[in-house]
Design a protein around this motif. Structure first.
Motif, PDB file in Angstrom:
ATOM      1  N   MET A   1      26.613 110.873  -4.952  1.00  0.00           N
ATOM      2  CA  MET A   1      25.335 110.909  -4.418  1.00  0.00           C
ATOM      3  C   MET A   1      26.010 110.329  -3.303  1.00  0.00           C
ATOM      4  SD  MET A   1      23.532 109.879  -7.438  1.00  0.00           S
ATOM      5  CE  MET A   1      24.063 110.278  -9.157  1.00  0.00           C
TER       6      MET A   1
ATOM      7  N   GLU B   1      19.335 115.036  -0.465  1.00  0.00           N
ATOM      8  CA  GLU B   1      19.854 116.350  -1.486  1.00  0.00           C
ATOM      9  C   GLU B   1      20.207 116.094  -3.770  1.00  0.00           C
ATOM     10  OE1 GLU B   1      23.301 119.775  -2.548  1.00  0.00           O
ATOM     11  OE2 GLU B   1      21.685 119.448  -0.707  1.00  0.00           O
ATOM     12  N   ALA B   2      18.871 116.380  -4.187  1.00  0.00           N
ATOM     13  CA  ALA B   2      19.164 115.454  -5.598  1.00  0.00           C
ATOM     14  C   ALA B   2      20.689 115.697  -6.334  1.00  0.00           C
ATOM     15  CB  ALA B   2      17.876 115.558  -6.226  1.00  0.00           C
TER      16      ALA B   2
ATOM     17  N   ASN C   1      21.884 116.962  -9.915  1.00  0.00           N
ATOM     18  CA  ASN C   1      21.869 117.249 -11.101  1.00  0.00           C
ATOM     19  C   ASN C   1      22.715 117.407 -12.012  1.00  0.00           C
ATOM     20  OD1 ASN C   1      22.176 119.327 -13.946  1.00  0.00           O
ATOM     21  ND2 ASN C   1      19.815 119.759 -12.993  1.00  0.00           N
TER      22      ASN C   1
ATOM     23  N   SER D   1      14.605 108.964  -9.220  1.00  0.00           N
ATOM     24  CA  SER D   1      14.982 110.844  -9.660  1.00  0.00           C
ATOM     25  C   SER D   1      13.790 111.705  -8.809  1.00  0.00           C
ATOM     26  CB  SER D   1      14.453 110.571 -11.260  1.00  0.00           C
ATOM     27  OG  SER D   1      13.147 109.971 -11.372  1.00  0.00           O
ATOM     28  N   VAL D   2      14.179 112.682  -8.820  1.00  0.00           N
ATOM     29  CA  VAL D   2      13.289 113.629  -8.258  1.00  0.00           C
ATOM     30  C   VAL D   2      13.325 114.836  -9.248  1.00  0.00           C
ATOM     31  CG1 VAL D   2      13.137 115.795  -6.728  1.00  0.00           C
ATOM     32  CG2 VAL D   2      14.378 113.240  -5.961  1.00  0.00           C
TER      33      VAL D   2
ATOM     34  N   GLY E   1      15.839 119.423  -9.211  1.00  0.00           N
ATOM     35  CA  GLY E   1      15.411 117.434  -9.531  1.00  0.00           C
ATOM     36  C   GLY E   1      16.538 117.249  -9.593  1.00  0.00           C
TER      37      GLY E   1
ATOM     38  N   PHE F   1      18.988 113.007  -8.744  1.00  0.00           N
ATOM     39  CA  PHE F   1      19.494 111.890  -8.169  1.00  0.00           C
ATOM     40  C   PHE F   1      19.726 111.947  -6.900  1.00  0.00           C
ATOM     41  CE2 PHE F   1      18.595 111.959 -12.991  1.00  0.00           C
ATOM     42  CZ  PHE F   1      18.063 110.969 -13.430  1.00  0.00           C
ATOM     43  N   HIS F   2      19.309 110.906  -6.936  1.00  0.00           N
ATOM     44  CA  HIS F   2      19.518 110.551  -5.149  1.00  0.00           C
ATOM     45  C   HIS F   2      20.067 109.074  -5.520  1.00  0.00           C
ATOM     46  CE1 HIS F   2      16.351 109.955  -2.984  1.00  0.00           C
ATOM     47  NE2 HIS F   2      15.690 111.175  -3.757  1.00  0.00           N
TER      48      HIS F   2
END
Length: 159
Positions: A17, A24-25, A27, A57-58, A63, A65-66
């Motif tokens: 990440m 940008e997340a 997956n 989290s997104v 979606g 995580f970042h």
């Protein structure tokens, strides 16, 4: 000291990440697939990091995580504590209080040399983990294994 496998998975995930463009997340299912890990278990570890403020989290089709903070502000200790909890590894049971005729006024957990030794060792371990940041690990990995960053980013790219 024994840590769960999730710590290794989480540190690697955070490094990936750190390489991902801001905003940008990543997956979690794709990340699990990349490392051949059980997706549900990796997702659970990442959720612990969200609760600890390490990740965000997104939701939605893009979606995932970042990092919730800059990678230089996330330490390996942050990740370990989020997954393993803040409790000390060594728990003094004050068994010196069980010997015949103990000094009942003594705080054995505080004065026991075995307990002191173990607490000093844990402090050194925690300090070492607190000095290691995700940014530092990501930079070192990129220098030593330059192809790994591109390979990870290519694989994890949102399709």
């Amino acid at each position: 000291m024994k840590m769960g496998r999730g710590v290794e998975w989480a540190v690697h995930s955070c490094v990936n990440m750190a390489w991902t463009p801001a905003g940008e997340a990543v997956n979690s299912a794709r990340l699990a697939e990349y490392y051949k890990l059980p997706a549900a278990y990796l997702n659970k570890q990442l959720q612990f990091l969200v609760r600890a403020g390490v990740l965000a989290s997104v939701s939605g089709p893009r979606g995932g995580f970042h990092l919730a903070r800059r990678p230089e502000n996330i330490t390996v200790l942050d990740i370990v504590l989020a997954l393993e909890g803040p409790e000390p590894a060594f728990r003094c049971g004050a068994i010196l209080g069980n010997v015949p005729e103990p000094d009942l006024q003594e705080n054995f957990a505080r004065t026991c040399l075995v307990s002191q030794t173990m607490r000093q060792a844990e402090l050194a371990w925690r300090q070492a983990l607190a000095r290691q940041t995700i940014a530092g690990i990501a930079d070192s990995m990129e220098r030593r294994f330059p192809a790994d960053k591109l390979k990870a980013l290519t694989y994890l790219a949102v399709e």
